[in-house]
Design a protein around this motif. Structure first.
Motif, PDB file in Angstrom:
ATOM      1  N   UNK A  82      12.281 -13.205  -1.764  1.00 46.37           N
ATOM      2  CA  UNK A  82      13.534 -13.368  -2.497  1.00 46.37           C
ATOM      3  C   UNK A  82      13.440 -12.694  -3.859  1.00 46.37           C
ATOM      4  N   UNK A  83      12.307 -12.927  -4.558  1.00 46.69           N
ATOM      5  CA  UNK A  83      12.132 -12.418  -5.920  1.00 46.69           C
ATOM      6  C   UNK A  83      12.235 -10.902  -5.976  1.00 46.69           C
ATOM      7  N   UNK A  84      11.675 -10.217  -4.973  1.00 41.41           N
ATOM      8  CA  UNK A  84      11.631  -8.759  -5.008  1.00 41.41           C
ATOM      9  C   UNK A  84      12.661  -8.119  -4.060  1.00 41.41           C
ATOM     10  N   UNK A  85      13.745  -8.865  -3.798  1.00 39.81           N
ATOM     11  CA  UNK A  85      14.841  -8.277  -3.019  1.00 39.81           C
ATOM     12  C   UNK A  85      15.659  -7.355  -3.926  1.00 39.81           C
ATOM     13  N   UNK A 128       9.902  -2.964  -1.850  1.00 36.54           N
ATOM     14  CA  UNK A 128       8.692  -2.385  -1.270  1.00 36.54           C
ATOM     15  C   UNK A 128       7.563  -2.232  -2.284  1.00 36.54           C
ATOM     16  N   UNK A 129       6.437  -1.690  -1.804  1.00 34.75           N
ATOM     17  CA  UNK A 129       5.225  -1.567  -2.629  1.00 34.75           C
ATOM     18  C   UNK A 129       4.700  -0.139  -2.527  1.00 34.75           C
ATOM     19  N   UNK A 130       4.337   0.439  -3.655  1.00 31.69           N
ATOM     20  CA  UNK A 130       3.742   1.775  -3.640  1.00 31.69           C
ATOM     21  C   UNK A 130       2.348   1.724  -2.993  1.00 31.69           C
ATOM     22  N   UNK A 131       2.002   2.828  -2.335  1.00 34.68           N
ATOM     23  CA  UNK A 131       0.719   2.861  -1.612  1.00 34.68           C
ATOM     24  C   UNK A 131      -0.474   2.691  -2.563  1.00 34.68           C
ATOM     25  N   UNK A 132      -0.398   3.293  -3.771  1.00 32.03           N
ATOM     26  CA  UNK A 132      -1.511   3.204  -4.707  1.00 32.03           C
ATOM     27  C   UNK A 132      -1.661   1.807  -5.292  1.00 32.03           C
ATOM     28  N   UNK A 133      -0.602   0.955  -5.150  1.00 30.18           N
ATOM     29  CA  UNK A 133      -0.671  -0.405  -5.689  1.00 30.18           C
ATOM     30  C   UNK A 133      -1.189  -1.420  -4.675  1.00 30.18           C
ATOM     31  N   UNK A 134      -1.313  -1.016  -3.427  1.00 29.90           N
ATOM     32  CA  UNK A 134      -1.700  -1.951  -2.361  1.00 29.90           C
ATOM     33  C   UNK A 134      -3.051  -2.635  -2.627  1.00 29.90           C
ATOM     34  N   UNK A 135      -4.112  -1.914  -3.116  1.00 27.45           N
ATOM     35  CA  UNK A 135      -5.405  -2.585  -3.321  1.00 27.45           C
ATOM     36  C   UNK A 135      -5.344  -3.698  -4.369  1.00 27.45           C
ATOM     37  N   UNK A 149      -2.430  -9.854   5.801  1.00 30.96           N
ATOM     38  CA  UNK A 149      -2.351  -8.423   5.499  1.00 30.96           C
ATOM     39  C   UNK A 149      -0.891  -8.033   5.334  1.00 30.96           C
ATOM     40  N   UNK A 150      -0.659  -6.845   4.785  1.00 26.26           N
ATOM     41  CA  UNK A 150       0.688  -6.432   4.443  1.00 26.26           C
ATOM     42  C   UNK A 150       0.929  -4.995   4.886  1.00 26.26           C
ATOM     43  N   UNK A 151       2.188  -4.731   5.277  1.00 33.40           N
ATOM     44  CA  UNK A 151       2.653  -3.380   5.570  1.00 33.40           C
ATOM     45  C   UNK A 151       3.909  -3.163   4.722  1.00 33.40           C
ATOM     46  N   UNK A 152       3.954  -2.024   4.038  1.00 31.62           N
ATOM     47  CA  UNK A 152       5.104  -1.812   3.148  1.00 31.62           C
ATOM     48  C   UNK A 152       5.419  -0.337   3.009  1.00 31.62           C
ATOM     49  N   UNK A 153       6.712  -0.060   2.761  1.00 31.21           N
ATOM     50  CA  UNK A 153       7.170   1.289   2.465  1.00 31.21           C
ATOM     51  C   UNK A 153       8.019   1.198   1.215  1.00 31.21           C
ATOM     52  N   UNK A 154       7.594   1.904   0.222  1.00 32.45           N
ATOM     53  CA  UNK A 154       8.244   1.793  -1.087  1.00 32.45           C
ATOM     54  C   UNK A 154       9.730   2.150  -0.983  1.00 32.45           C
ATOM     55  N   UNK A 155      10.575   1.221  -1.493  1.00 31.00           N
ATOM     56  CA  UNK A 155      12.027   1.414  -1.473  1.00 31.00           C
ATOM     57  C   UNK A 155      12.698   0.884  -0.233  1.00 31.00           C
ATOM     58  N   UNK A 156      11.918   0.475   0.803  1.00 31.65           N
ATOM     59  CA  UNK A 156      12.516   0.034   2.068  1.00 31.65           C
ATOM     60  C   UNK A 156      12.168  -1.410   2.418  1.00 31.65           C
ATOM     61  N   UNK A 157      11.107  -1.936   1.900  1.00 40.82           N
ATOM     62  CA  UNK A 157      10.767  -3.320   2.200  1.00 40.82           C
ATOM     63  C   UNK A 157       9.304  -3.516   2.560  1.00 40.82           C
ATOM     64  N   UNK A 158       8.948  -4.802   2.791  1.00 42.44           N
ATOM     65  CA  UNK A 158       7.555  -5.154   3.081  1.00 42.44           C
ATOM     66  C   UNK A 158       7.500  -6.211   4.166  1.00 42.44           C
TER      67      UNK A 158
END
Length: 568
Positions: A467-470, A498-505, A544-553
């Motif tokens: 909800x927070x990051x919608x 979504x989450x940037x790939x470099x921020x995932x770790x 674990x998480x799967x995400x695409x920045x700008x599209x969701x997680x």
């Protein structure tokens, strides 16, 4: 014609002259050869005479006219000089040849003959004759033996000496046999000792070469006398490269030369030098941390002739010690922080509870009616206080986890029921943010064994995060549950930022939000996902998480259905 005849004569003269020259050379060579033969014959005669002269028997030479041209020194010593006299005059004092002389001269055999003869000294002698042929006739060599009258005595003495000799030989033989046995035993013992020494040396060599530490020996001038394989590995120098070189010049840093001199002086003086930690230089110029242990090398006279040095590479140990100390420091710091957070959380919750309680009383007009503006202020106080209480509870939970004080109450729970319960609590927030909620439940998966409160907290954290990051215009949140082998697979998907790939770790780190912009825009301490991850792992599960920045997680949690982890 006349000139040709002269030429022929001249040629024949030259040929004859050449023949005469060749003949003359051959004649001269023959003369030289004869002279050499005569010299050799004279030398041979002289050598023969010398031999006869030195023989330890009585020898004389008789000519065919009875003269004695030679008598050896033993004969002369017994019978005197012949002085040119004939044998019958010299030996028998007669003026004419006697029968014995005649017998001597008519012998024609080379076999020795034996006679008994009474000499001028009235003693009886054995006589043996030998024929010796000269170029001018036959000369007789006479060998005159010992006195016959003394023979028996001599024989008796000889027998006695023989018996003594046999006894001596037997004793000596026994002694030699005993000595030989002792020698054989000594040889066997020596071979055994040599074999033991060889085996001991082989063991020492194996220990020396295969030791994990560098084992180096030096003489009193600091010259290297041995260098094992570990020394090659640690310092990079081969043994053949360092033989005879000074160890301090090779491995000791210039700033530690004084310390090296002090250490070696103490070791030579017999002082204990063990476990000294310092640094040394390798072949490539790099420095390594080492531990030094020295012991003196003593010879058979108890003199110190060198030093044995054991060098242990403690570089890795130093690193481990540094890491250990850093870990201890971090653990201590973390413990202090956890204790501080726990204390502060308790201290903050007490007054905060009072604030919330009084705010509720004011809002419900329990203490008198309040106007709209006051109601607005009270609602803000209540909302902020509840938010602050949630943060304090999260910090307190995290502190309990780190202190290992958070207990698990595992029981059989209904997954759909707990999820729907969490959705009801967040229903108002979904509406405010224009969130459309979807659920997908696997009919084959209803119950799992887990801690009810902590499972609800896992769901609440994931849904609150979604909800927070919608996005501002809203979005869709989907909660799905399905069976995955022996695990319950629970996923929370959103169509948010979504989450940037470099921020995932950095996602599950404590007190971490992904950038300062989000930190300013979105409320929170950044520990929600960290707590969620620890709660999942306490159940023996995995997140674990799967995400695409700008599209969701999509956040996925795997929990063991039976409460026993199957994840490897």
């Amino acid at each position: 014609m006349r000139e040709k005849a002269c030429e022929d004569v001249e040629i024949r003269i030259q040929e004859k002259t050449a023949e005469l020259v060749d003949s003359n050379k051959a004649l001269q060579a023959e003369i030289v050869e004869r002279r050499q033969a005569e010299d050799a014959l004279k030398a041979e005669r002289q050598r023969f005479n010398d031999i006869l002269e030195m023989l330890p028997v009585y020898l004389i030479l008789l000519t065919t006219d009875y003269h004695v041209p030679f008598a050896n020194r033993f004969f002369r010593g017994r019978f005197g000089e012949s002085n040119g006299r004939r044998c019958f005059e010299y030996l028998f004092g007669r003026s004419e040849p006697c029968e014995i002389c005649e017998t001597f001269l008519v012998l024609k055999t080379l076999e020795p003959h034996h006679w008994e003869w009474t000499g001028p000294d009235r003693r009886n002698y054995d006589i043996f004759d030998f024929l010796f042929t000269e170029t001018d006739g036959t000369n007789l060599i006479l060998e005159i033996g010992i006195d016959i009258t003394e023979r028996e005595k001599a024989e008796e003495m000889l027998r006695m000496e023989h018996d003594k000799l046999e006894i001596h030989v037997k004793e000596r033989t026994d002694e030699l046999a005993k000595a030989n046995e002792e020698l054989q035993s000594e040889i066997i013992e020596r071979k055994r000792i040599e074999e033991e020494l060889r085996e001991s040396e082989e063991r020492y060599r194996n220990l020396f070469d295969n030791a994990n530490d560098a084992v180096i020996t030096i003489d009193l001038q600091d010259r290297i006398t041995s260098w094992n394989r570990s020394a090659e590995r640690i310092f990079g120098w081969k043994a053949r490269e360092v033989a005879g070189r000074k160890l301090d010049k090779l491995t000791v840093p210039s700033d530690l030369k004084d310390l090296w001199d002090q250490i070696t002086d103490d070791a030579i003086a017999g002082k204990e030098v063990s476990g000294i930690e310092t640094t040394r230089i390798r072949k490539d110029g790099s420095r390594i941390n080492v531990s030094l242990t020295f012991s003196p090398i003593i010879n058979a006279h108890r003199d110190t002739i060198g030093l044995s040095c054991v060098i242990r590479d403690i570089t890795e140990r130093k690193k481990i010690d540094e890491i250990r100390l850093e870990n201890e420091r971090l653990i201590s710091t973390n413990k202090a922080r956890s204790e501080f957070l726990t204390i502060m959380s308790h201290e903050l919750r007490t007054p905060l509870t009072s604030i919330i309680g009084y705010s509720i009383l004011l809002k419900e007009n329990k203490l008198g009616k309040i106007n709209d503006e006051q109601t607005f202020f009270v609602n803000n106080i209540l909302s902020s206080s509840k938010h602050l209480l949630d943060l304090i509870n999260s910090i307190l939970d995290l502190a309990k986890m780190e202190a290992g004080k958070l207990e698990m109450m595992v029981e059989e729970i209904s997954v759909p029921y707990i999820i729907n319960e969490a959705l009801k609590i967040l229903k108002e927030r979904f509406a405010i943010h224009n969130i459309v909620l979807k659920t997908e439940f696997d009919p084959e998966l209803v119950f799992i064994k887990a801690d009810r409160q902590k499972f609800k907290q896992i769901l609440f954290n994931l849904l609150s995060n979604a909800v927070k990051f919608s996005k501002e215009e809203g979005g869709i949140i989907t909660v799905s549950v399905q069976r995955y082998e022996e695990m319950a697979k629970i996923s929370v998907s959103d169509t948010g930022i979504g989450i940037k790939e470099e921020d995932m770790p950095r996602l599950f780190q404590k007190f971490e939000q992904l950038d300062s912009g989000i930190s300013r825009k979105y409320e929170g301490t950044g520990i929600g996902l960290s707590i969620t991850k620890q709660l999942v792992e306490m159940h023996g599960g995995k997140i674990f998480v799967e995400s695409k920045y700008g599209e969701g997680s999509t956040f996925t949690v795997l929990l063991p259905i039976t409460g026993e982890s199957k994840i490897t």
